[in-house]
Scaffold this motif. Sequence first.
Motif, PDB file in Angstrom:
ATOM      1  N   CYS A  60      -0.645  -0.723   3.811  1.00  0.00           N
ATOM      2  CA  CYS A  60      -0.110   0.567   4.345  1.00  0.00           C
ATOM      3  C   CYS A  60      -0.949   1.399   5.715  1.00  0.00           C
ATOM      4  CB  CYS A  60       0.259   1.688   3.173  1.00  0.00           C
ATOM      5  SG  CYS A  60      -1.397   2.559   2.719  1.00  0.00           S
ATOM      6  N   LYS A  61      -0.274   2.387   6.077  1.00  0.00           N
ATOM      7  CA  LYS A  61      -0.898   3.354   6.844  1.00  0.00           C
ATOM      8  C   LYS A  61      -1.000   4.687   6.092  1.00  0.00           C
ATOM      9  CE  LYS A  61       0.607   1.362  11.184  1.00  0.00           C
ATOM     10  NZ  LYS A  61       1.221   1.512  12.464  1.00  0.00           N
ATOM     11  N   ILE A  62      -2.310   5.338   6.588  1.00  0.00           N
ATOM     12  CA  ILE A  62      -2.776   6.559   5.914  1.00  0.00           C
ATOM     13  C   ILE A  62      -3.051   7.441   7.155  1.00  0.00           C
ATOM     14  CG2 ILE A  62      -4.340   7.853   4.576  1.00  0.00           C
ATOM     15  CD1 ILE A  62      -4.510   5.524   2.570  1.00  0.00           C
ATOM     16  N   GLY A  63      -2.263   8.510   7.509  1.00  0.00           N
ATOM     17  CA  GLY A  63      -2.532   9.090   8.417  1.00  0.00           C
ATOM     18  C   GLY A  63      -2.641   8.343   9.940  1.00  0.00           C
ATOM     19  N   GLY A  64      -1.858   7.477   9.807  1.00  0.00           N
ATOM     20  CA  GLY A  64      -1.479   6.649  11.213  1.00  0.00           C
ATOM     21  C   GLY A  64      -2.429   5.498  11.160  1.00  0.00           C
ATOM     22  N   PHE A  65      -3.434   5.306  10.255  1.00  0.00           N
ATOM     23  CA  PHE A  65      -4.454   4.223  10.272  1.00  0.00           C
ATOM     24  C   PHE A  65      -4.078   3.223   9.371  1.00  0.00           C
ATOM     25  CE2 PHE A  65      -6.411   8.078  11.750  1.00  0.00           C
ATOM     26  CZ  PHE A  65      -6.870   7.588  12.980  1.00  0.00           C
ATOM     27  N   PRO A  66      -4.165   1.751   9.781  1.00  0.00           N
ATOM     28  CA  PRO A  66      -3.722   0.545   8.735  1.00  0.00           C
ATOM     29  C   PRO A  66      -4.920   0.313   8.034  1.00  0.00           C
ATOM     30  CG  PRO A  66      -4.026  -0.070  11.107  1.00  0.00           C
ATOM     31  CD  PRO A  66      -4.167   1.275  11.218  1.00  0.00           C
ATOM     32  N   THR A  67      -4.490  -0.019   6.654  1.00  0.00           N
ATOM     33  CA  THR A  67      -5.490  -0.209   5.588  1.00  0.00           C
ATOM     34  C   THR A  67      -4.567  -1.024   4.400  1.00  0.00           C
ATOM     35  OG1 THR A  67      -6.955   0.839   4.119  1.00  0.00           O
ATOM     36  CG2 THR A  67      -5.024   2.000   4.540  1.00  0.00           C
ATOM     37  N   THR A  68      -5.556  -1.779   3.775  1.00  0.00           N
ATOM     38  CA  THR A  68      -5.017  -2.122   2.669  1.00  0.00           C
ATOM     39  C   THR A  68      -5.383  -1.027   1.462  1.00  0.00           C
ATOM     40  OG1 THR A  68      -6.928  -3.343   1.793  1.00  0.00           O
ATOM     41  CG2 THR A  68      -5.467  -4.663   2.988  1.00  0.00           C
ATOM     42  N   PHE A  69      -4.239  -1.044   0.388  1.00  0.00           N
ATOM     43  CA  PHE A  69      -4.280   0.022  -0.408  1.00  0.00           C
ATOM     44  C   PHE A  69      -3.959  -0.352  -1.797  1.00  0.00           C
ATOM     45  CE2 PHE A  69      -2.057   3.555  -2.601  1.00  0.00           C
ATOM     46  CZ  PHE A  69      -3.104   4.690  -2.369  1.00  0.00           C
ATOM     47  N   GLY A  70      -4.659  -0.251  -2.722  1.00  0.00           N
ATOM     48  CA  GLY A  70      -4.206  -0.586  -4.264  1.00  0.00           C
ATOM     49  C   GLY A  70      -4.218   0.602  -5.043  1.00  0.00           C
ATOM     50  N   VAL A  71      -3.691   0.922  -5.893  1.00  0.00           N
ATOM     51  CA  VAL A  71      -3.645   1.760  -7.062  1.00  0.00           C
ATOM     52  C   VAL A  71      -3.621   1.435  -8.499  1.00  0.00           C
ATOM     53  CG1 VAL A  71      -1.250   2.671  -6.293  1.00  0.00           C
ATOM     54  CG2 VAL A  71      -2.695   4.151  -7.640  1.00  0.00           C
ATOM     55  N   PRO A 102       3.295   4.823  -8.588  1.00  0.00           N
ATOM     56  CA  PRO A 102       4.312   5.344  -7.445  1.00  0.00           C
ATOM     57  C   PRO A 102       4.085   6.525  -6.974  1.00  0.00           C
ATOM     58  CG  PRO A 102       5.199   4.225  -9.285  1.00  0.00           C
ATOM     59  CD  PRO A 102       3.944   4.296  -9.677  1.00  0.00           C
ATOM     60  N   LYS A 103       3.536   7.708  -7.721  1.00  0.00           N
ATOM     61  CA  LYS A 103       3.434   8.997  -7.130  1.00  0.00           C
ATOM     62  C   LYS A 103       2.080   9.092  -6.140  1.00  0.00           C
ATOM     63  CE  LYS A 103       5.101  11.874 -11.197  1.00  0.00           C
ATOM     64  NZ  LYS A 103       4.979  10.928 -12.150  1.00  0.00           N
ATOM     65  N   ARG A 104       1.054   8.248  -6.740  1.00  0.00           N
ATOM     66  CA  ARG A 104      -0.122   8.146  -5.656  1.00  0.00           C
ATOM     67  C   ARG A 104       0.292   7.341  -4.283  1.00  0.00           C
ATOM     68  NH1 ARG A 104      -4.859  10.583  -6.965  1.00  0.00           N
ATOM     69  NH2 ARG A 104      -5.166  10.342  -9.220  1.00  0.00           N
ATOM     70  N   ILE A 105       1.118   6.460  -4.495  1.00  0.00           N
ATOM     71  CA  ILE A 105       1.724   5.896  -3.104  1.00  0.00           C
ATOM     72  C   ILE A 105       2.259   7.003  -2.048  1.00  0.00           C
ATOM     73  CG2 ILE A 105       3.180   4.240  -2.185  1.00  0.00           C
ATOM     74  CD1 ILE A 105       2.459   2.435  -4.558  1.00  0.00           C
ATOM     75  N   LYS A 106       3.314   7.697  -2.801  1.00  0.00           N
ATOM     76  CA  LYS A 106       3.924   8.687  -2.109  1.00  0.00           C
ATOM     77  C   LYS A 106       3.162   9.801  -1.597  1.00  0.00           C
ATOM     78  CE  LYS A 106       8.366  10.896  -2.979  1.00  0.00           C
ATOM     79  NZ  LYS A 106       9.413  11.592  -3.923  1.00  0.00           N
ATOM     80  N   MET A 107       2.065  10.033  -2.411  1.00  0.00           N
ATOM     81  CA  MET A 107       1.258  11.056  -1.872  1.00  0.00           C
ATOM     82  C   MET A 107       0.145  10.716  -0.832  1.00  0.00           C
ATOM     83  SD  MET A 107      -0.362  13.077  -4.885  1.00  0.00           S
ATOM     84  CE  MET A 107       1.093  13.944  -5.985  1.00  0.00           C
ATOM     85  N   LEU A 108      -0.250   9.449  -0.829  1.00  0.00           N
ATOM     86  CA  LEU A 108      -1.436   9.103   0.023  1.00  0.00           C
ATOM     87  C   LEU A 108      -1.003   8.298   1.352  1.00  0.00           C
ATOM     88  CD1 LEU A 108      -4.013   8.359  -2.411  1.00  0.00           C
ATOM     89  CD2 LEU A 108      -3.847  10.452  -0.815  1.00  0.00           C
ATOM     90  N   ARG A 158      -7.235  16.996  -5.141  1.00  0.00           N
ATOM     91  CA  ARG A 158      -6.216  16.082  -4.785  1.00  0.00           C
ATOM     92  C   ARG A 158      -5.605  16.508  -3.588  1.00  0.00           C
ATOM     93  NH1 ARG A 158      -2.908  15.190  -9.783  1.00  0.00           N
ATOM     94  NH2 ARG A 158      -4.518  13.744 -10.598  1.00  0.00           N
ATOM     95  N   LYS A 159      -5.369  17.793  -3.339  1.00  0.00           N
ATOM     96  CA  LYS A 159      -4.420  18.083  -2.208  1.00  0.00           C
ATOM     97  C   LYS A 159      -5.281  17.837  -0.969  1.00  0.00           C
ATOM     98  CE  LYS A 159      -5.837  23.127  -2.281  1.00  0.00           C
ATOM     99  NZ  LYS A 159      -7.155  23.123  -1.851  1.00  0.00           N
ATOM    100  N   ASN A 160      -6.503  17.612  -0.946  1.00  0.00           N
ATOM    101  CA  ASN A 160      -7.248  17.240   0.204  1.00  0.00           C
ATOM    102  C   ASN A 160      -7.547  15.872   0.611  1.00  0.00           C
ATOM    103  OD1 ASN A 160      -7.486  19.967   0.613  1.00  0.00           O
ATOM    104  ND2 ASN A 160      -9.583  20.279  -0.193  1.00  0.00           N
ATOM    105  N   LEU A 161      -6.957  14.879  -0.469  1.00  0.00           N
ATOM    106  CA  LEU A 161      -7.644  13.604  -0.517  1.00  0.00           C
ATOM    107  C   LEU A 161      -6.828  12.814   0.735  1.00  0.00           C
ATOM    108  CD1 LEU A 161      -8.986  11.927  -2.556  1.00  0.00           C
ATOM    109  CD2 LEU A 161      -7.052  11.491  -3.807  1.00  0.00           C
TER     110      LEU A 161
END
Length: 267
Positions: free
Chosen positions: A91-102, A39-45, A241-244
């Motif tokens: 999800c979207k990362i920086g506005g770009f759609p992608t699949t995401f797994g963590v 959950p923290k990763r999802i929130k962060m990325l 991590r802060k630049n990820l």
Amino acid sequence: MSKLFIKCPRCKTTHFISFLKHSAYVCSKCGYHFRLDAPKRIKMLCDKGSFREFDKNIKSLDPLAFPKYKEKLEASMNKTGLKEAVVTGECKIGGFPTTFGVMDPRFIMASMGSVVGEKITRMLEFSYENYLPAVLVISSGGARMQEGIYSLMQMAKTSAAVKRLNDRGLPLFTVLADPTTGGVTASFAMLGDVIIAEPDALIGFAGPRVIQQTIGQKLPKGFQKSEFLLEHGMLDMVVPRKNLKAVLTSLLEIHSTRPYENLRGER
Ligand SMILES: [Zn+2]
């Protein structure tokens, strides 16, 4: 009751957990990256509110009737509020759609049983069907021994799904966090088109002790750590991590929109 303080395992500085949140769970003194749950990763990325989860309720069976496995699963579910060791979705990362797994290291050290393998495969297949890139944030103890051969089969299945994605010209970006080991390293983790690692993460197949005993030689300093692997060509970048999120955003931007639209047109 939740804990207020946490000690850095590397430099032993004591941190207020609520302060650590503001430094992305990185020790302000020595740069140690604390392990993060899903959950923290999802929130962060992921962009706020953009994450839509897939296959939330698939649960592991106990195909080998392995002693205490059911209890272990139950305990992990209660501890984490998750049904398995990986959370997948789009999800979207920086506005770009992608699949995401963590992967979530709190759940049996995020080992890969049939459900973890299946969820990752389905996520990659969703990318394939919908012409989306894929991002996987990985930390895992490897294959899940309690599922024996069913667990090992997931290595082939996930690898085949990555290959299909590749055949369609769609990228997979993997982020390796501490620790990434065993059958997960030997399958999708190392199959990313761009392989990123967090600083000082342990990444390997067998552990150092096993290797040392097998080859009968002393291992070099920093062996199996991100920086060593980068120097030896096993990784593409080591990203704090802060630049990820910024790095993932630019990778998605570079590889996005135009090529996928062209691919869609060819259908
Ligand atoms: Zn520290």
